[in-house]
Design a protein around this motif. Structure first.
Motif, PDB file in Angstrom:
ATOM      1  N   ALA A  28       0.839  -1.194   0.000  1.00  0.00           N
ATOM      2  CA  ALA A  28       0.000   0.000   0.000  1.00  0.00           C
ATOM      3  C   ALA A  28       0.876   1.246   0.000  1.00  0.00           C
ATOM      4  O   ALA A  28       1.858   1.340   0.739  1.00  0.00           O
ATOM      5  CB  ALA A  28      -0.920   0.000   1.223  1.00  0.00           C
ATOM      6  N   ARG A  34       0.956   5.650  -0.172  1.00  0.00           N
ATOM      7  CA  ARG A  34       0.164   6.857   0.039  1.00  0.00           C
ATOM      8  C   ARG A  34       1.070   8.082  -0.013  1.00  0.00           C
ATOM      9  O   ARG A  34       2.278   7.994   0.234  1.00  0.00           O
ATOM     10  CB  ARG A  34      -0.558   6.804   1.376  1.00  0.00           C
ATOM     11  N   SER A  81       2.277   0.846  -5.731  1.00  0.00           N
ATOM     12  CA  SER A  81       1.620  -0.235  -4.987  1.00  0.00           C
ATOM     13  C   SER A  81       1.694  -1.552  -5.743  1.00  0.00           C
ATOM     14  O   SER A  81       1.843  -2.621  -5.137  1.00  0.00           O
ATOM     15  CB  SER A  81       0.158   0.129  -4.716  1.00  0.00           C
TER      16      SER A  81
END
Length: 703
Positions: free
Chosen positions: A467, A469, A530
């Protein structure tokens, strides 16, 4: 002829223009065409050239119909109309006139279009002259209404080839254009050979038909008996019109070509500014001889190729210099960082509109910082930046800025100070450029990353599960601008980089695309990361490959840093508690968190000492500062197990040791910390500070 004005209007006061004796001496006639009235005055010499008497011409261009054939009149009218519509000031053309005896004569005209203050065309003043001698041979070939079909086809190929060469950037691009099946083969050429002049020799760069390479001709002297050498020496083309002529003129070369059924050849010098830069040869298998017109076309083609080839050579030379300068400005090596995997990449810009100057001001750097070294890793500074512009000046400024920023960081200054000083340096430098930059100070032992951003895009953080971000970091003005406007405050953000997490810093060339929003670009980049590999080197390669495929006029710099950690689950290695002033419950919760964590991590023997020191640090932060305190407890491994307590506050004032006195209550805190801990210290953290201490603890009991 077109009707350019209302005839009722009177001509201007200075109409017609006075005859010019110089024109008369050069056998040129003059005309003055008033576009408002439609009247066109011609002098006596113009009457003579057009073979009309003064009585036959009344000033109306339409009365010239008997002397100008309809197709020529239509062509001239279209030419003048186009020049007026496009805002041109001049036009010129060759056209035919029909004399009294019916014969056709070539005539040349040039006109100057005069306009008023509003841009409206008002008047055309020009000349006509007899072009019979100038275009005698051409007139014989153009006696029909259209050009010979074969010549038109060859001219078209030359035009198409010249247009294609305009987009060639490298020498190989030039060769590819010429070898294209839609190029020279339409001229009937079977094959192409080409060489460049280098240090008094000719180096072959296009070898001709397959199987035709002559041993010893890859590099030849200009004085050797080869046709390319001859045209370079003489600066004149060489047209070989038969196999016998080829064999007689070049007995060394011909035996290697006799099996290729070559019937003729044209060797052309490639000349730029009166200097030969190379030569090329066109080999034919179905042609015998060259007409004067065909020779002229090939010579014109050779001139166009020479210009394109020189541009390509300049481009390649400049590209080599630019890339060498760029590489010299970037770090030659990236230091090995214990406790981290690091990958850096750089991709140069591709700017076709700037003569191929592939250079920019993007850079990356990784700086070992003083203090904190351990087997788990020490402290490093990660830098990514972008100087405004795409030229050698941007690269030069980048190199200076990189060195200065590296020096400030290595001196041990806080991230905010490093950025502020770099901004002042750039402002005082003799340049009008500014730079965006992001500086991250990474403590690999604790995972604490302090980030300062000067107008740069935010970093990205990838978790071990993939993941990814965007991490919003407060920022200041770009370097150079903050000093100019007196705003040198750079807020510091904090990121926790746990083992297995990857920090990504990049320049906007990896994110921005024409017509796309920056936020959308960041989301797309996060999604790509990702789905990418966990290995930072492979991920960096994939990211730079995407930038390469996308192209664009901005360079790209990229830095990835992945914090390594011991194998096995890492949960529970860091706990954090926010303690607000005047909140006794939060203070109690922090004490319970510390007590429970110490015992859970197997540190019962020193639990009282750890809890006492932590309580002292928290109390000091709440008593001597105005804001809240953040308490962090970390279990560190590598080089022996240690437990680290951090208390962060918003004050930059450093704690100082004081004498408590016999009955004093305060003043004993730092003495207590110094006595009970194995190591302690203070470091800048954002706009405040962090007081930390470490306790060596035994390994947990094994069942």
């Amino acid at each position: 002829m077109a009707d350019w004005g209302a005839r009722a209007l009177s001509p201007p006061d200075d109409w017609p223009a006075h005859p010019d004796p110089f024109l008369a001496l050069n056998r040129m006639g003059r005309f003055d065409w008033d576009l408002d009235s439609g009247q066109c005055h011609m002098d006596a010499r113009a009457h003579e050239i057009l073979d009309i008497s003064p009585g036959e011409y009344d000033g109306d261009p339409a009365s010239l119909a008997a002397r100008v054939p309809p197709n020529e009149a239509t062509r001239l009218d279209a030419l003048v109309t186009q020049a007026i519509k496009e805002g041109s000031e001049h036009y010129g053309a060759y056209f035919r006139t029909r004399l009294r005896d019916g014969a056709l004569r070539w005539t040349h005209t040039q006109g100057c279009i005069r306009r008023d203050d509003t841009g409206r065309p008002r008047r055309i003043i020009g000349i006509v002259r007899d072009a019979t001698e100038e275009l005698g041979d051409l007139a014989a070939r153009r006696d029909g209404d259209t050009l010979d079909h074969a010549r038109r086809e060859q001219t078209n190929v030359v035009q198409l080839t010249t247009a294609a060469l305009a987009h060639a950037r490298t020498v190989q691009d030039v060769i590819d254009v010429l070898k294209d099946t839609q190029g020279l083969t339409h001229l009937g050429a079977t094959s192409l050979v080409m060489g460049l002049v280098e240090a008094g020799r000719i180096r072959l760069i296009a070898e001709g038909p397959e199987g035709s390479f002559v041993p010893g001709t890859l590099v030849t002297r200009i004085d050797e008996p080869y046709p390319m050498s001859e045209v370079v020496r003489t600066l004149a083309p060489r047209f070989i019109e038969s196999p016998d002529e080829f064999a007689r003129g070049y007995p060394v070369l011909w035996p290697h070509l006799s099996d290729l059924r070559i019937t003729s050849a044209a060797y052309l010098p490639l000349i730029v500014q009166a200097r030969p830069i190379g030569a090329m040869g066109l080999l034919y298998s179905d042609r015998h001889g060259f007409t004067p017109e065909e020779r002229n076309i090939l010579v014109a083609l050779g001139s166009s190729i020479a210009q394109s080839l020189q541009r390509a050579m300049f481009y390649e030379q400049e590209k080599d210099i630019a890339q060498g300068l760029q590489q010299a400005m970037l770090p030659r090596t990236i230091p090995s960082v214990p406790g981290a995997d690091v990958a850096v990449r750089y991709r140069a810009a591709t700017i076709g509109g700037s003569h191929g100057r592939d250079i920019g001001g993007d850079w990356y750097d990784l700086i070992p910082l003083p203090g904190g070294a351990s087997s788990e890793g020490g402290r490093v500074g990660a830098v990514i930046g972008d100087v405004q512009g795409h030229d050698t000046h941007a690269a030069a400024v980048m190199g200076q800025l990189r060195i200065v920023l590296r020096a400030y960081a290595a001196e041990g200054h806080t991230p905010a100070t490093v950025m502020a000083r770099a901004s002042v340096f750039l402002h005082e430098l003799d340049t009008d450029r500014f730079a965006t930059c992001l500086y991250a100070e990474v403590d690999l032992a604790t995972g604490v990353v302090q980030v300062v951003r000067a107008g740069h895009i935010d970093p990205l953080l990838r978790d071990p599960d993939g993941a990814c971000r965007r991490v919003a970091v407060p920022g200041g003005l770009p370097l150079g601008l903050s000093a100019e406007f007196g705003s040198l405050e750079y807020p510091v953000g904090t990121i926790e980089l746990d083992p297995g997490h990857t920090l990504l810093l990049c320049t906007d060339g990896l994110v921005e695309q024409p017509g796309a929003d920056l936020d959308d670009g960041m989301l797309a980049l996060a999604a790509f990361i990702s789905a990418g590999p966990g290995d930072v080197r492979k991920l960096a390669d994939q990211l730079i490959d995407v930038a390469e495929e996308r192209g664009g006029d901005d360079d790209v710099a990229l830095l990835l840093l992945r914090r390594r950690g011991p194998d096995g689950p890492q949960s529970g290695n860091r706990l954090q508690q926010h303690v607000a002033p005047g909140d006794p419950e939060a203070l109690t919760e922090a004490r319970h968190m510390i007590r429970a964590a110490v015992r859970a991590w197997g540190d019962r023997d020193r639990s009282d000492e750890i809890e006492l020191v932590a309580d002292e640090l928290i109390t000091n932060a709440l008593m001597h500062t105005e804001g809240a305190a953040i308490v962090t407890l970390r279990a560190l491994t590598g080089g022996g197990r240690r437990l680290r307590v951090e208390v962060e506050d918003t004050s930059s004032a450093l704690p100082r040791r004081r004498e408590a006195g016999e009955s004093g209550v305060s003043g004993r805190g730092l003495m207590l910390v110094d006595l009970l801990t194995d190591e302690w210290g203070v470091e800048a953290r954002g706009g405040g500070k962090c007081v930390w201490c470490e306790f060596a603890v035994p390994p947990p009991d094994r069942p």
